[in-house]
Design an enzyme around this catalytic site. Structure first.
Site, mmCIF file in Angstrom:
data_model
loop_
_atom_site.group_PDB
_atom_site.id
_atom_site.type_symbol
_atom_site.label_atom_id
_atom_site.label_comp_id
_atom_site.label_asym_id
_atom_site.label_seq_id
_atom_site.Cartn_x
_atom_site.Cartn_y
_atom_site.Cartn_z
ATOM 1 N N HIS A 64 0.833 -1.201 0.000
ATOM 2 C CA HIS A 64 0.000 0.000 0.000
ATOM 3 C C HIS A 64 0.870 1.255 0.000
ATOM 4 O O HIS A 64 0.582 2.224 -0.713
ATOM 5 C CB HIS A 64 -0.912 0.010 1.236
ATOM 6 C CG HIS A 64 -2.242 -0.625 1.026
ATOM 7 N ND1 HIS A 64 -2.399 -1.987 0.909
ATOM 8 C CD2 HIS A 64 -3.491 -0.092 0.914
ATOM 9 C CE1 HIS A 64 -3.682 -2.270 0.745
ATOM 10 N NE2 HIS A 64 -4.363 -1.140 0.736
ATOM 11 N N HIS B 56 1.047 -3.603 9.173
ATOM 12 C CA HIS B 56 2.483 -3.559 8.903
ATOM 13 C C HIS B 56 3.228 -2.928 10.072
ATOM 14 O O HIS B 56 2.630 -2.311 10.955
ATOM 15 C CB HIS B 56 2.773 -2.733 7.640
ATOM 16 C CG HIS B 56 2.360 -3.395 6.363
ATOM 17 N ND1 HIS B 56 3.109 -4.374 5.746
ATOM 18 C CD2 HIS B 56 1.271 -3.210 5.583
ATOM 19 C CE1 HIS B 56 2.502 -4.763 4.642
ATOM 20 N NE2 HIS B 56 1.383 -4.076 4.521
#
Length: 205
Positions: free
Chosen positions: A132, A170
């Site tokens: 992303h 993450h």
């Protein structure tokens, strides 16, 4: 009493020990500790907002849409749109670079990652680098070079990257590496586009 017992699993969920990557070693341990702290600290941030940023940076939107627009433009014009061609090239490079890096580093996602990920994304167990983040900074960098408002673009890219840590998807190092990769991909795709324009200017630009 029921309220206290209901909140206990959530607290335990946040404080699970993260899995390790052999390649990152002690740096990964420090990164995991900082990331967990940030994740816990910003839990009051509305999850709906973070999920909106997640969707806005999703590859299932950013790859099909530019490809579709590129195909449509070729049917209505004798020349290929350089902006769309470069963006598609960059997005394809992003998939390749991120995929290879994840297979090499093989860093598991945070143990406290929530279960509300999309099925296609949840199948991707590796965390480094953040796709992303790389995608958002690729799009921001490439469109900013094309004359679009860079402040708004990079603000969106930074917010999208931050949301990956706050959602527990993450670690901080994942999104920093992803952002750096995205900027490099934006530069590389612009370079490829310039070269393509020079060599086959009758088709592109």
């Amino acid at each position: 009493m029921a309220t206290a017992s209901a909140s206990q699993p959530a607290k335990a969920h946040v404080t699970q020990a993260p899995a390790k990557s052999a390649l990152l070693g002690g740096v990964g341990d420090l990164d995991a500790a900082v990331s967990l702290r940030l994740h816990a600290l910003f839990l009051p941030v509305p999850r709906l907002l973070l999920k909106a940023l997640e969707v806005a940076g999703d590859g299932r939107i950013w790859l099909p849409v530019p490809i579709s627009l590129l195909l449509i433009s070729t049917t209505t014009s004798s020349k290929v749109s350089p902006l769309l061609a470069g963006l598609v090239a960059g997005l394809v490079l992003d998939i390749l670079f991120v995929g290879v890096a994840k297979l090499i580093v093989r860093r598991p996602r945070p143990a406290y990652n929530a279960a509300d990920m999309y099925v296609a994304v949840a199948a991707d167990h590796w965390s480094f680098p953040s796709g992303h983040s790389s995608r958002a900074f690729l799009v921001a960098g490439f469109l900013a070079a094309g004359g679009f408002p860079k402040e708004a673009l990079f603000l969106w890219a930074a917010a999208t990257s931050a949301s990956r840590v706050l959602l527990g998807r993450h670690y901080v190092l994942d999104v920093v590496a992803g952002a750096c990769l995205g900027v490099f991909e934006a530069w590389l795709s612009s370079l490829l586009l310039t070269s393509m324009c020079t060599r086959i200017s009758f088709l592109v630009c």
